[in-house]
Design a protein around this motif. Structure first.
Motif, PDB file in Angstrom:
ATOM      1  N   PRO A   1       0.811  -1.227   0.000  1.00 39.23           N
ATOM      2  CA  PRO A   1       0.000   0.000   0.000  1.00 39.23           C
ATOM      3  C   PRO A   1       0.838   1.269   0.000  1.00 39.23           C
ATOM      4  O   PRO A   1       0.281   2.373  -0.110  1.00 39.23           O
ATOM      5  CB  PRO A   1      -0.783  -0.121   1.308  1.00 39.23           C
ATOM      6  N   ASN A   2       2.159   1.139   0.144  1.00 38.25           N
ATOM      7  CA  ASN A   2       3.011   2.326   0.216  1.00 38.25           C
ATOM      8  C   ASN A   2       3.025   3.057  -1.132  1.00 38.25           C
ATOM      9  O   ASN A   2       3.138   2.424  -2.184  1.00 38.25           O
ATOM     10  CB  ASN A   2       4.438   1.941   0.613  1.00 38.25           C
ATOM     11  N   PRO A   3       2.929   4.376  -1.127  1.00 39.46           N
ATOM     12  CA  PRO A   3       2.885   5.124  -2.384  1.00 39.46           C
ATOM     13  C   PRO A   3       4.236   5.099  -3.110  1.00 39.46           C
ATOM     14  O   PRO A   3       5.298   4.999  -2.482  1.00 39.46           O
ATOM     15  CB  PRO A   3       2.531   6.546  -1.933  1.00 39.46           C
ATOM     16  N   HIS A   4       4.165   5.155  -4.416  1.00 39.78           N
ATOM     17  CA  HIS A   4       5.383   5.290  -5.216  1.00 39.78           C
ATOM     18  C   HIS A   4       5.862   6.737  -5.146  1.00 39.78           C
ATOM     19  O   HIS A   4       5.061   7.673  -5.230  1.00 39.78           O
ATOM     20  CB  HIS A   4       5.120   4.880  -6.663  1.00 39.78           C
ATOM     21  N   ARG A   5       7.178   6.913  -5.011  1.00 45.39           N
ATOM     22  CA  ARG A   5       7.781   8.238  -4.888  1.00 45.39           C
ATOM     23  C   ARG A   5       8.812   8.448  -6.008  1.00 45.39           C
ATOM     24  O   ARG A   5       9.340   7.490  -6.563  1.00 45.39           O
ATOM     25  CB  ARG A   5       8.485   8.396  -3.540  1.00 45.39           C
ATOM     26  N   ARG A   6       9.061   9.718  -6.287  1.00 48.52           N
ATOM     27  CA  ARG A   6      10.099  10.062  -7.242  1.00 48.52           C
ATOM     28  C   ARG A   6      11.371  10.399  -6.481  1.00 48.52           C
ATOM     29  O   ARG A   6      11.373  11.236  -5.567  1.00 48.52           O
ATOM     30  CB  ARG A   6       9.646  11.281  -8.063  1.00 48.52           C
ATOM     31  N   VAL A   7      12.496   9.751  -6.858  1.00 50.01           N
ATOM     32  CA  VAL A   7      13.775   9.970  -6.186  1.00 50.01           C
ATOM     33  C   VAL A   7      14.856  10.215  -7.234  1.00 50.01           C
ATOM     34  O   VAL A   7      14.958   9.458  -8.210  1.00 50.01           O
ATOM     35  CB  VAL A   7      14.159   8.768  -5.296  1.00 50.01           C
ATOM     36  N   ASP A   8      15.650  11.271  -7.042  1.00 44.92           N
ATOM     37  CA  ASP A   8      16.782  11.585  -7.914  1.00 44.92           C
ATOM     38  C   ASP A   8      18.064  11.377  -7.126  1.00 44.92           C
ATOM     39  O   ASP A   8      18.268  11.987  -6.065  1.00 44.92           O
ATOM     40  CB  ASP A   8      16.720  13.030  -8.409  1.00 44.92           C
ATOM     41  N   ILE A   9      18.947  10.532  -7.664  1.00 39.90           N
ATOM     42  CA  ILE A   9      20.220  10.222  -7.018  1.00 39.90           C
ATOM     43  C   ILE A   9      21.335  10.785  -7.899  1.00 39.90           C
ATOM     44  O   ILE A   9      21.493  10.369  -9.051  1.00 39.90           O
ATOM     45  CB  ILE A   9      20.399   8.705  -6.831  1.00 39.90           C
ATOM     46  N   ILE A  10      22.098  11.734  -7.371  1.00 39.67           N
ATOM     47  CA  ILE A  10      23.152  12.398  -8.142  1.00 39.67           C
ATOM     48  C   ILE A  10      24.502  12.009  -7.553  1.00 39.67           C
ATOM     49  O   ILE A  10      24.699  12.063  -6.333  1.00 39.67           O
ATOM     50  CB  ILE A  10      22.980  13.933  -8.105  1.00 39.67           C
ATOM     51  N   ILE A  11      25.433  11.617  -8.418  1.00 40.62           N
ATOM     52  CA  ILE A  11      26.775  11.237  -7.995  1.00 40.62           C
ATOM     53  C   ILE A  11      27.764  12.279  -8.511  1.00 40.62           C
ATOM     54  O   ILE A  11      27.812  12.549  -9.718  1.00 40.62           O
ATOM     55  CB  ILE A  11      27.180   9.847  -8.535  1.00 40.62           C
ATOM     56  N   SER A  12      28.543  12.862  -7.604  1.00 37.89           N
ATOM     57  CA  SER A  12      29.518  13.888  -7.996  1.00 37.89           C
ATOM     58  C   SER A  12      30.903  13.517  -7.494  1.00 37.89           C
ATOM     59  O   SER A  12      31.054  13.053  -6.357  1.00 37.89           O
ATOM     60  CB  SER A  12      29.120  15.248  -7.410  1.00 37.89           C
ATOM     61  N   PRO A  13      31.930  13.739  -8.314  1.00 37.70           N
ATOM     62  CA  PRO A  13      33.296  13.625  -7.793  1.00 37.70           C
ATOM     63  C   PRO A  13      33.509  14.651  -6.684  1.00 37.70           C
ATOM     64  O   PRO A  13      32.860  15.717  -6.682  1.00 37.70           O
ATOM     65  CB  PRO A  13      34.172  13.944  -9.012  1.00 37.70           C
ATOM     66  N   TRP A  14      34.402  14.380  -5.781  1.00 37.67           N
ATOM     67  CA  TRP A  14      34.601  15.268  -4.634  1.00 37.67           C
ATOM     68  C   TRP A  14      35.052  16.665  -5.057  1.00 37.67           C
ATOM     69  O   TRP A  14      34.670  17.664  -4.446  1.00 37.67           O
ATOM     70  CB  TRP A  14      35.632  14.646  -3.690  1.00 37.67           C
ATOM     71  N   LYS A  15      35.829  16.768  -6.133  1.00 43.20           N
ATOM     72  CA  LYS A  15      36.398  18.067  -6.525  1.00 43.20           C
ATOM     73  C   LYS A  15      35.335  19.061  -7.008  1.00 43.20           C
ATOM     74  O   LYS A  15      35.593  20.266  -7.050  1.00 43.20           O
ATOM     75  CB  LYS A  15      37.452  17.872  -7.606  1.00 43.20           C
ATOM     76  N   THR A  16      34.133  18.577  -7.372  1.00 41.77           N
ATOM     77  CA  THR A  16      33.053  19.482  -7.803  1.00 41.77           C
ATOM     78  C   THR A  16      31.780  19.271  -6.992  1.00 41.77           C
ATOM     79  O   THR A  16      30.708  19.703  -7.407  1.00 41.77           O
ATOM     80  CB  THR A  16      32.749  19.288  -9.306  1.00 41.77           C
ATOM     81  N   ALA A  17      31.881  18.639  -5.840  1.00 45.77           N
ATOM     82  CA  ALA A  17      30.686  18.347  -5.035  1.00 45.77           C
ATOM     83  C   ALA A  17      30.002  19.626  -4.562  1.00 45.77           C
ATOM     84  O   ALA A  17      28.776  19.665  -4.425  1.00 45.77           O
ATOM     85  CB  ALA A  17      31.053  17.480  -3.838  1.00 45.77           C
TER      86      ALA A  17
END
Length: 616
Positions: free
Chosen positions: A519-535
């Protein structure tokens, strides 16, 4: 020769040319430039309805349409092919291209003869048109001593919409405006111009003595006038046009008025009015940064990006508690349908209008008539439409983010080391979010290379990710090296950023109820991966409000000659990457939030915490 003598000389030279009747747009013209041009145009009119040519310092059709709409001149665009053809060719082409209508399709009791003609064979070339022409046509014609062909200068040509007939008794016929102007020119050819404001005689005898057309006056009571004399000074940070230089709280003092303006902006978005969207966005961002509650319309008018238009809307809001335009937009069935389609994940405003133009009016129509034509992402957006509209409480945002981080450190080589910042509306202080945005980074650059794919697989196997809407590995494919800026030309990888990211559909796989299905609702999730030098750039770009981000990019371009996006900062001079996040000793930032602060400092911007970047 003094300025008055030069003005006479210019006017005399322009009088030798037979210019059409010209209306001058004030947009993008300074007061001195506007005055000089008015002195030079011998057939100037202050009534846009009289004009044969509209002259302006404008270069795009969208801006032209915005100006015409603002001046209440209704037109219908002339087909470029028809414009290029002779009158007889245009009439013939209209007959060939327009499908014949049965007599039953036309209500002869209500349609005028001209309307019947237009509907049967299209608009005739003899209907009055007006051309919007670039300013250089006029100035270069003066230099050449002859009227240059307009074709290369015309931005837009439209037929003037016929006016509704007036049933009241009409005054006796008067001279046409063109005849009046020609006679006035003949009378003035041997006499110097007056330094007083010019006036022209309208068709009904009214005198137009000022330019541009004055907006409706802001009425003001005595008490309001007294208030205006005691208004607080405009804060220094509001004298800039860049919202990234202002503190903008999530709940500003004039929040209710902003909500009304936001509704109008939403309607402009749905109808494709990009100029209007930008204008309202700028006004909203300015008002959101104003630290005092408005008391009078004049207080609004003095703010940058607002002016008389927004001031009049505030006066209406103050008097009635609402804005009529916003109410009309809310009750417009077309806009309601466009909003329905626009809210489908994966559907932009252009696609929403396309759906509407196909005759679709609800999600059932989309499924029944267009399902196979939808992209996979749009099909998922339709399938989970109602669930995606549900807001996500802060506590749930935190649970989802913690799960993502736990899986990241589970998958990472060595079993640890990833750090995370929850960005988006959550970080700006919103109580509920439309989706969940997280930025992940690792001090070891090798750990982020190609990592997003492994992380998504881990979350899928655990049952959290049900669908992957988009998976981008552009950054890893080029070895996580910041992209050199190569000019304004469109190229592969250009856009919001070039970071690795996964846009997924999320559902908590655990539930305690006795229901057979989750019954749990579907959610929108954005996962962004950045190198440390431009985090730091990634956290800054994915945290801030839309107008803040737009103005940050504009500030970097105009003031620093830099190109900013969430994947780093590049020089517009030589295209190289500009490292703003390492310390003076060259060492990387100790954490992602420190890196973000260093980006602010490196750009010469005062630090603004996330809660002060709520520009909308």
């Amino acid at each position: 020769m003094n300025s008055e003598g030069r003005s006479r000389k210019r006017s005399a030279s322009s009088m030798t040319l037979s210019f059409p009747i010209i209306y001058l747009l004030s947009a993008n013209l300074g007061s001195k430039e506007l005055q000089d041009l008015e002195e030079q145009i011998p057939t100037l009119t202050y009534d846009i309805n009289e004009a044969e040519v509209i002259l302006g310092k404008v270069f795009r059709k969208e801006r032209v349409l915005f100006e015409l709409r603002k001046l209440k001149l209704a037109t219908e665009e002339v087909d470029p092919l028809e414009r290029a053809a002779s009158p007889s060719q245009a009439r013939k082409r209209a007959k060939l291209l327009t499908p014949a209508l049965a007599s039953s399709d036309i209500d002869s009791d209500t349609a005028s003869e001209a309307e019947v003609q237009r509907r049967l064979v299209g608009p005739t070339p003899t209907e009055p048109t007006v051309k919007v022409v670039k300013l250089p046509w006029f100035t270069e014609s003066l230099k050449a001593g002859e009227l240059l062909p307009m074709d290369d200068y015309v931005i837009y040509e439209g037929r003037k919409a016929p006016k509704t007939p007036v049933k009241a008794p009409q005054p006796p016929p008067t001279e046409k405006a063109a005849d009046i102007m020609k006679r006035a020119l003949a009378d003035a050819s041997g006499s110097p111009r007056s330094s007083r404001p010019r006036s022209s005689q309208g068709r009904r005898g009214e005198a137009y003595v000022s330019h541009p057309v004055r907006p409706a006056l802001l009425r003001q009571t005595t008490s309001e006038h007294e208030i205006d004399t005691q208004l607080p000074p405009i804060p220094d940070y509001l004298h800039t046009t860049y919202s990234c230089q202002r503190p903008t709280p999530v709940h500003p003092p004039n929040e209710a008025f902003i909500e009304e303006l936001t509704k109008i902006r939403r309607a402009r978005t749905l109808t494709g009015d990009k100029i209007g969207v930008r204008a309202y966005s700028s006004a909203i961002a300015t008002i959101a940064a104003y630290p005092y509650t408005f008391r009078t319309a004049q207080e609004v008018a003095r703010l940058p990006g607002c002016g008389s238009k927004i001031a009049l809307l505030f006066q209406e809001f103050k008097d009635t508690g609402q804005i009529q335009e916003a109410r009309q937009d809310e009750s417009d069935p077309r806009l309601a349908t466009l909003q329905l389609f626009y809210d489908i994940w994966g559907v932009a405003e252009t696609t929403a209008r396309d759906f509407y133009n196909r005759g679709w009016r609800d999600l059932d129509d989309v499924v029944e008539y267009g399902w196979d034509a939808l992209t996979r992402v749009q099909q998922i957006g339709v399938k989970y439409y109602d669930e995606f509209q549900l807001k996500i409480p802060r506590a749930e945002v935190e649970r989802i983010a913690s799960t993502v981080l736990a899986h990241a450190n589970k998958v990472a080589k060595g079993g640890a080391g990833f750090e995370m910042v929850i960005v988006g509306g959550y970080r700006r202080g919103k109580r509920e979010s439309g989706d969940v945005d997280v930025v992940l980074s690792h001090r070891d650059e090798a750990a982020t290379l190609g990592f997003v794919e492994a992380l998504v697989v881990s979350l899928e196997r655990a049952g959290y990710v049900t669908h992957t809407l988009s998976l981008a590995t552009t950054n890893s494919e080029r070895g996580q090296v910041p992209v050199a800026w190569k000019g304004d030309a469109k190229k592969a990888g250009a856009g919001f950023d070039t970071l690795d990211k996964a846009l997924v559909v999320w559902q908590d796989p655990a539930w305690t109820t006795g229901e057979a299905r989750n019954p749990n609702p579907h959610r929108r999730v954005d996962i962004i991966i950045s190198p440390w030098k431009t985090a730091g750039c990634a956290v800054l770009g994915w945290t801030s409000g839309t107008t803040f981000q737009r103005d940050l990019r504009r500030f970097c371009k105009k003031e620093r000659r830099l190109k900013f996006d969430s994947s780093g900062v590049r020089s517009r001079v030589d295209g190289s990457w500009v490292d703003l996040e390492s310390g003076p000793d060259g060492k990387p930032a100790p954490d992602m939030l420190t890196a973000e602060r260093r980006v602010f400092a490196g750009l010469g911007l005062e630090w603004r915490p996330p809660e002060e970047r709520c520009t909308g």
